[in-house]
Write a protein that holds these residues in place. Structure first.
Motif, short mmCIF file in Angstrom:
data_model
loop_
_atom_site.label_atom_id
_atom_site.label_comp_id
_atom_site.label_asym_id
_atom_site.label_seq_id
_atom_site.Cartn_x
_atom_site.Cartn_y
_atom_site.Cartn_z
N GLY A 1 0.75 -1.28 0.07
CA GLY A 1 0.25 -0.16 -0.01
C GLY A 1 0.83 1.29 -0.07
N GLY A 2 1.98 1.25 0.31
CA GLY A 2 2.87 2.54 0.15
C GLY A 2 4.42 2.03 0.23
N ALA A 3 5.24 3.05 0.21
CA ALA A 3 6.59 3.07 0.50
C ALA A 3 7.16 4.32 1.00
CB ALA A 3 7.03 3.10 -1.23
N ALA A 4 8.52 4.12 1.37
CA ALA A 4 9.27 5.34 1.81
C ALA A 4 10.74 5.43 1.25
CB ALA A 4 9.24 5.10 3.18
N PHE A 5 10.99 6.50 0.85
CA PHE A 5 12.07 6.42 0.15
C PHE A 5 13.11 7.80 0.61
CE2 PHE A 5 9.13 8.66 -2.52
CZ PHE A 5 9.66 9.87 -2.77
N THR A 6 14.24 7.99 0.45
CA THR A 6 14.94 9.41 0.98
C THR A 6 15.29 10.02 -0.60
OG1 THR A 6 17.12 8.07 0.73
CG2 THR A 6 15.98 8.33 2.94
N CYS A 7 15.43 11.36 -0.17
CA CYS A 7 15.89 12.17 -1.15
C CYS A 7 16.40 13.36 -0.72
CB CYS A 7 14.57 12.67 -2.25
SG CYS A 7 13.44 13.39 -1.33
N VAL A 8 17.32 14.11 -1.66
CA VAL A 8 17.79 15.37 -1.40
C VAL A 8 16.82 16.50 -0.75
CG1 VAL A 8 19.29 17.08 -1.96
CG2 VAL A 8 19.77 14.77 -2.36
#
Length: 130
Positions: free
Chosen positions: A40-47
């Motif tokens: 149902g979803g995701a987590a990610f890192t970004c600048v």
């Protein structure tokens, strides 16, 4: 000692592969790094720059998910999902962790596959990248 129970409905698959995202795919895509994914979803890192999304914003993401087989081999499935940013966490080194809830779930539960990686060893997919 306080016992904190897990409130999530399903386990998440933790892995660190690229994810591409934008408000829509007609614009310039930005790259992040996946932290974890569920159906149902995701987590990610970004600048933390002007391409980093904001809470409540809809984004479209393109990413791959390893699909593990019982013998610890895996296939790679590619997905494009639109979703709503439900949380932004501020991290060190000018990074943000972006949590996204998909509008359409993935067709399987990535964290509940036959092969479950332990915290101390890399998954077969990550070991193949080394």
């Amino acid at each position: 000692m306080t016992d904190i129970s897990e409130r999530r409905r399903e386990k998440r698959l933790r892995y660190h592969w690229p994810v591409w995202f934008a408000e829509n795919f007609n614009g310039i895509l930005s790259q992040g790094q996946m932290v974890d994914v569920s159906s149902g979803g995701a987590a990610f890192t970004c600048v933390a720059d002007n391409t980093c999304p904001n809470p409540g914003q809809n984004i479209t993401a393109r990413f791959s998910v390893p699909r593990y087989l019982p013998d610890t081999s895996f296939d790679v499935n590619d997905y494009v999902r639109t979703g709503s940013v439900c949380r932004i966490d501020f991290l060190p080194n000018n990074l943000r962790r972006v949590a996204v809830r998909f509008q359409q779930p993935l067709p399987f539960r990535p964290g509940e596959q036959p092969w479950t990686p332990s915290n101390s060893e890399p998954s077969p997919a990550e070991a193949a990248l080394v």
